[in-house]
Write a protein that holds these residues in place. Sequence first.
Motif, mmCIF file in Angstrom:
data_model
loop_
_atom_site.group_PDB
_atom_site.id
_atom_site.type_symbol
_atom_site.label_atom_id
_atom_site.label_comp_id
_atom_site.label_asym_id
_atom_site.label_seq_id
_atom_site.Cartn_x
_atom_site.Cartn_y
_atom_site.Cartn_z
ATOM 1 N N THR A 11 -26.841 11.267 -19.107
ATOM 2 C CA THR A 11 -25.614 10.760 -19.723
ATOM 3 C C THR A 11 -25.258 9.389 -19.147
ATOM 4 N N LEU A 19 -24.577 7.059 -26.951
ATOM 5 C CA LEU A 19 -23.677 8.190 -26.760
ATOM 6 C C LEU A 19 -22.893 8.485 -28.035
ATOM 7 N N ASP A 45 -21.891 17.977 -20.484
ATOM 8 C CA ASP A 45 -22.387 16.656 -20.868
ATOM 9 C C ASP A 45 -22.360 15.676 -19.695
ATOM 10 N N ASP A 46 -21.496 15.927 -18.705
ATOM 11 C CA ASP A 46 -21.390 15.018 -17.567
ATOM 12 C C ASP A 46 -22.728 14.836 -16.853
ATOM 13 N N HIS A 50 -30.520 13.983 -22.012
ATOM 14 C CA HIS A 50 -30.596 13.968 -23.470
ATOM 15 C C HIS A 50 -32.012 13.603 -23.905
ATOM 16 N N ARG A 64 -30.189 18.777 -25.646
ATOM 17 C CA ARG A 64 -29.497 18.483 -24.390
ATOM 18 C C ARG A 64 -30.010 19.456 -23.336
#
Length: 149
Positions: A11, A19, A45-46, A50, A64
Amino acid sequence: MKDLKLVIKTTAELTSAELLMILKERTRVFVVEQHCPYQEVDDQDDEACHVMLQDHGQLVAYTRIIKHLDGINMSFGRVLVVMAYRGQQLGRQIVAETIKVLRQQFPGAPIKIAAQSRLRDFYGSFGFRPVSDVYLEDDIPHIDMLLEN
């Protein structure tokens, strides 16, 4: 499709444009298409990694990679193929690439996923086996599946 580029970024490494491209498509697929109002962008997501297939900079397929909620196994999810690119086996390709990345980055680590139960055979074709009963997650039937070495 032959000119697809595999892109793998954390991320923190994503550009703001990348993003936004990811989040727009995830919302389109998992909230709008599946009629499922839920918190699509979450704390996982932190620290996520990806995995993307891109066609000249445009997102084509995505997953992810995250640590599984059990804190032991690695996992992946948010598997999608952009609508305009469906029907070309790109779901199979992005999952195979994701498993390959996980095997390289976390050798020997089991991979545990929360699969939509309708995709049980799809994930089974990669060697995943069911390890739970079917349960509802955001009103969609899911099943936990495990891939060991």
